[in-house]
Design a protein around this motif. Structure first.
Motif, PDB file in Angstrom:
ATOM      1  N   LYS A   1      -0.252  53.858   9.894  1.00  0.00           N
ATOM      2  CA  LYS A   1       0.013  53.496  11.284  1.00  0.00           C
ATOM      3  C   LYS A   1      -1.090  52.571  11.794  1.00  0.00           C
ATOM      4  O   LYS A   1      -2.223  52.621  11.334  1.00  0.00           O
ATOM      5  CB  LYS A   1       0.060  54.762  12.164  1.00  0.00           C
TER       6      LYS A   1
ATOM      7  N   HIS B   1      -3.363  55.647  16.052  1.00  0.00           N
ATOM      8  CA  HIS B   1      -3.048  57.075  16.159  1.00  0.00           C
ATOM      9  C   HIS B   1      -3.494  57.543  17.539  1.00  0.00           C
ATOM     10  O   HIS B   1      -4.623  57.265  17.957  1.00  0.00           O
ATOM     11  CB  HIS B   1      -3.782  57.863  15.078  1.00  0.00           C
TER      12      HIS B   1
ATOM     13  N   HIS C   1      -0.214  64.619  18.472  1.00  0.00           N
ATOM     14  CA  HIS C   1      -0.633  63.487  17.634  1.00  0.00           C
ATOM     15  C   HIS C   1       0.611  62.619  17.452  1.00  0.00           C
ATOM     16  O   HIS C   1       1.564  63.029  16.814  1.00  0.00           O
ATOM     17  CB  HIS C   1      -1.142  64.038  16.302  1.00  0.00           C
TER      18      HIS C   1
ATOM     19  N   HIS D   1       2.416  58.319  17.487  1.00  0.00           N
ATOM     20  CA  HIS D   1       2.187  56.924  17.097  1.00  0.00           C
ATOM     21  C   HIS D   1       2.952  56.004  18.023  1.00  0.00           C
ATOM     22  O   HIS D   1       4.132  55.761  17.823  1.00  0.00           O
ATOM     23  CB  HIS D   1       2.564  56.740  15.628  1.00  0.00           C
TER      24      HIS D   1
END
Ligand SMILES: [Cu+2]
Length: 320
Positions: free
Chosen positions: A111, A114, A127, A129
């Motif tokens: 990613k 984050h 968490h 993206h």
């Protein structure tokens, strides 16, 4: 002096003392002993474990995740719902020193950025993206708060610029209005029940020393052996220091798994606490395409005397 300042001095001190030791060692100490000193010093380097560039950053090394700016970047204001239960978006930009939104990111763990959010009492960990609008440099993701309170939002990324930092973690605080339900004070826990899985943590976290943590996953008493890779690893561990919520992202040991690989029930991590004290640990793991997050609270002990790290520091103290 704050912790960051102390660490910078430690870093500089280690280098200074090191030069001295090295010079003498060349004359009177066998090469093998010199090599051991080198290994010890680099193992205890905060910069390495925090994933920061270790070159020429002696003056700017900080514990990641306690500041909204650093390494030449700033986390701009975070726009998010201000009350509980209202669905909207969470948005922000990363600004460079000129105030220009950063649009070039290096992919790290599959990613470009984050985003971690957690209430300051350690609950409500997320968490995710977000998506980048490359035209404006604005990151966004659908967002809704489940509980009122004060939250810390962390952006973890690598700028795709020449001679840029290896890794940047910046943070801001977001207030969410609503009826606040305080949680009981945290006590240490090395077992976590999540979505029908039981995760146990084995191993001790020690200040300034890399130690191995093993997380074992079972379901209905049976070992889970079908862990799937998630973002390039069988597990991701985020550690937040109780008090200032300094941020540490630790990756599982071993080779990077390929799609279709499975593992379990154990995942091993090499983790190093920057200081003694209490840490909140969050493990993301994936089974059957579902991500689960297990949560732990552990106390990191002071480094053991005589293992080199503490001695190195006290020696360097004498040099100042
Ligand atoms: Cu992530």
């Amino acid at each position: 002096m704050n912790a960051a300042g102390r660490l910078s001095l430690y870093g500089a001190g280690v280098l200074v003392a090191f030069g001295g030791v090295f010079g003498i060692a060349a004359a009177v100490v066998p090469d093998s002993a010199v090599a051991n000193w080198v290994a010890t010093a680099s193992d205890s380097s905060m910069a390495d474990h925090a994933g920061m560039g270790s070159d020429d950053t002696a003056e700017t090394v900080t514990i990641p995740g306690v500041s909204l700016s650093g390494y030449g970047y700033e986390l701009g204001p975070v726009t998010a719902p201000t009350v509980v239960g209202e669905p909207d978006e969470l948005r922000f930009q990363i600004l460079d020193v000129t105030g220009t939104p950063l649009t070039a990111y290096e992919t790290s763990h599959e990613k470009d950025l984050h985003l971690i959010a957690v209430r300051t009492d350690g609950t409500g960990f997320r968490h995710v993206h977000p998506t980048l609008d490359e035209a404006t440099g604005t990151w966004s993701t659908p967002w809704k708060w489940a509980d009122a309170g004060t939250y810390r939002v962390y952006a973890d990324f690598v700028p795709d610029v020449a001679d840029g930092p290896d890794k940047v973690t910046l943070t801001r605080t977001v207030e969410v209005a609503g009826e606040f339900t305080p949680t009981p004070a945290m006590t240490t826990s090395t077992t976590s029940e999540v979505d029908g899985y039981t995760v146990t943590l084995d191993g001790n976290l020690t200040a300034e020393t890399s130690s191995e943590l093993t997380l074992s996953i079972t379901r209905d008493g049976e070992p889970v052996t079908t862990l799937q890779p998630y973002l390039g690893a069988f597990g991701h561990l985020v550690a937040l220091r109780d008090g200032d919520l300094a941020y540490l992202h630790v990756h599982a040991e071993g080779e990077t798994p390929k799609d279709g690989d499975t593992a379990g029930p154990d995942i091993r991590f090499a983790a190093e606490a920057p200081t003694a004290g209490r840490y909140l640990l969050y493990l993301d793991f994936q089974v059957d395409r579902q991500i689960h997050t297990a949560q732990f609270v552990v106390d990191a002990g002071h480094g053991t005397n005589g293992t080199g790290t503490d001695d190195t520091h006290s020696d360097t103290g004498d040099d100042h």
